[in-house]
Design an enzyme around this catalytic site. Sequence first.
Site, PDB file in Angstrom:
ATOM      1  CG  HIS A 158      -1.988  -1.087   1.145  1.00  0.00           C
ATOM      2  ND1 HIS A 158      -3.068  -1.136   2.000  1.00  0.00           N
ATOM      3  CD2 HIS A 158      -2.101  -2.179   0.353  1.00  0.00           C
ATOM      4  CE1 HIS A 158      -3.793  -2.214   1.737  1.00  0.00           C
ATOM      5  NE2 HIS A 158      -3.214  -2.862   0.732  1.00  0.00           N
ATOM      6  CD  GLU A 251     -14.031   4.472  -1.438  1.00  0.00           C
ATOM      7  OE1 GLU A 251     -14.493   4.000  -0.392  1.00  0.00           O
ATOM      8  OE2 GLU A 251     -13.503   5.613  -1.491  1.00  0.00           O
ATOM      9  CE1 TYR A 261     -12.826  12.226  -1.614  1.00  0.00           C
ATOM     10  CE2 TYR A 261     -10.964  13.113  -0.397  1.00  0.00           C
ATOM     11  CZ  TYR A 261     -11.914  13.239  -1.398  1.00  0.00           C
ATOM     12  OH  TYR A 261     -11.954  14.376  -2.180  1.00  0.00           O
TER      13      TYR A 261
END
Length: 387
Positions: A158, A251, A261
Amino acid sequence: MSPHLYHLRRLMTLGCLAAALVLSAAAAAPQVIKTQHHDLRIVEIATGLEHPWSLAFLPDGSMLVTERPGRLRIVRDGRLEPQAVAGLPPIVARGQGGLLDVALHPRFAENGLVYLSYVGPGPGGMGTEVARGRLVANRLEDVQVIFRLEPKTDATRHFGSRLVFDRAGYLFITLGDRGEMERAQRSGDHAGSVIRLHDDGRVPADNPFVGRQGWKPEKYTLGNRNMQGAALHPQTGELWTHEHGPQGGDEVNVIRAGVNYGWPVITYGVNYVTGTKIGEGTHKEGMAQPLHTWVPSIAPSGMAFYTGDKFPRWRGDLFVGALKDQMLVRLSLDGEKVVSEERLLKNTLGRIRDVRQGPDGYLYLLTDEDDGVLVRLEPADGGQDKK
């Protein structure tokens, strides 16, 4: 052997050769891919790339391609140069990390500046960094690191890492949560956010969290999981991104200053293996809803708005690469609403890591494989609208 039998065998041999030549020619001919609006051909540009991650187009028609193990390559005149570009900063290639995105300065023709995002070593482990240097022949010179994610850890996933310059010349950097979800909501942590900087790494005075105690001033958003696609909307100039959800919940978002978010407080995904709920559900006051979601996940990576003239019925559409389902996704838009989705090239090329529109109006794709390829999509129908 009788003359008759000899001639018969000779004719059979010639027939087999002719058939083989026909089959060989057919195999060499680019396959025609049918889609809703345009028929396509896939044209191979370069092969032998080791996990290519990103692509940038140079003014002379050459292309820069990053390879995740830590090499920056040049494709010139349709040929992959054997020598990698020299002068890159120290890069850690572990897990999902390595050399990631590449972008040119908006005034590259004047200053020759190339920007790279990559995973760099440092106190605590490793993390996303951004460096810039002047491209001179086959080397980066005057290399400067202009951003380092803090804090660094030993996590190997990530990293986010897309780089986009907006029309005002600000540099946006997308970052992942580093596989530690709670970091995306921390004010004093770069992870799980979009970063906004001047082109030299200085923090813009109007960044939303500048001057707020305990906040990283480089942060432009928070609550993002792992953004591996980013592009400017061709009309509004706003930054759009997409991010990986967990098990489901990928998303698409429009990025705006100071917005939360939601990750991991709200999400449309669930925990891996167990399928249990993450956070508080899908909605919470003060947290933005995504423009579009994918459930189940497609594992999106790479993103481009199409504005060219080669595929007229695609103009204004958003293209997203997909790793998990090995496909290219076309989203038709009405403002900030997705009105339809078409899935292209499924299981045709492999894991599509990056999607770019070239200056020639064609679409270019990179596949994230041990033997990755760079391909160009061209209209097989002459760019004519399908009725």
